[in-house]
Scaffold this motif. Sequence first.
Motif, mmCIF file in Angstrom:
data_model
loop_
_atom_site.group_PDB
_atom_site.id
_atom_site.type_symbol
_atom_site.label_atom_id
_atom_site.label_comp_id
_atom_site.label_asym_id
_atom_site.label_seq_id
_atom_site.Cartn_x
_atom_site.Cartn_y
_atom_site.Cartn_z
ATOM 1 N N HIS A 78 5.612 18.778 1.941
ATOM 2 C CA HIS A 78 4.470 17.867 2.087
ATOM 3 C C HIS A 78 4.521 16.716 1.084
ATOM 4 O O HIS A 78 3.491 16.279 0.571
ATOM 5 N N ASP A 81 2.951 12.054 3.774
ATOM 6 C CA ASP A 81 2.041 12.288 4.880
ATOM 7 C C ASP A 81 2.640 11.628 6.122
ATOM 8 O O ASP A 81 2.644 10.408 6.237
ATOM 9 N N ASP A 83 1.574 11.449 9.013
ATOM 10 C CA ASP A 83 0.602 11.003 10.015
ATOM 11 C C ASP A 83 0.784 9.534 10.389
ATOM 12 O O ASP A 83 0.531 9.145 11.517
ATOM 13 N N ASN A 84 1.199 8.733 9.430
ATOM 14 C CA ASN A 84 1.365 7.297 9.686
ATOM 15 C C ASN A 84 2.819 6.887 9.903
ATOM 16 O O ASN A 84 3.114 5.707 10.044
ATOM 17 N N TYR A 85 3.717 7.855 9.910
ATOM 18 C CA TYR A 85 5.143 7.566 10.108
ATOM 19 C C TYR A 85 5.384 7.060 11.531
ATOM 20 O O TYR A 85 4.797 7.552 12.484
#
Length: 151
Positions: A78, A81, A83-85
């Motif tokens: 981790h 993050d 999520d925005n990749y």
Amino acid sequence: MNGILEFIKEVCEDLCISIPDSIVTDDKKFNQGTQLATLAYENEKSILYLKTKYEYGDVDMAFAIAHELRHKYQIDTHVFDFDNYKTSDKLSIREYNLQSEEIDANAYAYIVLLDFFKLKVDFKLLLKDDVVADTIMKRVDVIVENEYEYE
């Protein structure tokens, strides 16, 4: 393939991560470009796909494997993050390469090539983008200083 499997084991050991749940050679997974390896997650299982037919040398494959295994490390620990990749088809080449996950994976693969093969990647020549190349090399310095031990 035995040499590749040993290399995968060594890189995973260095990163303190498990070997991917599956290692699949499947040229259909790749486009006609230069991509030699990709990491995917399906049903919460990690799969490392490797291209079997490529015109580049084993060092290029080693770089690609180290890069993808660093992504596994990033996901497992981790560190980033995701999520925005964004994938490469959603961004310009520069935007894609400047994502933290890509900078880190390229920097780690650079270190592996230097450590295992005594070879340096010239990102300025390869990427033709000094900003991206300089950002990768700054990340190389951080990884070497904080987490990488040469043998």
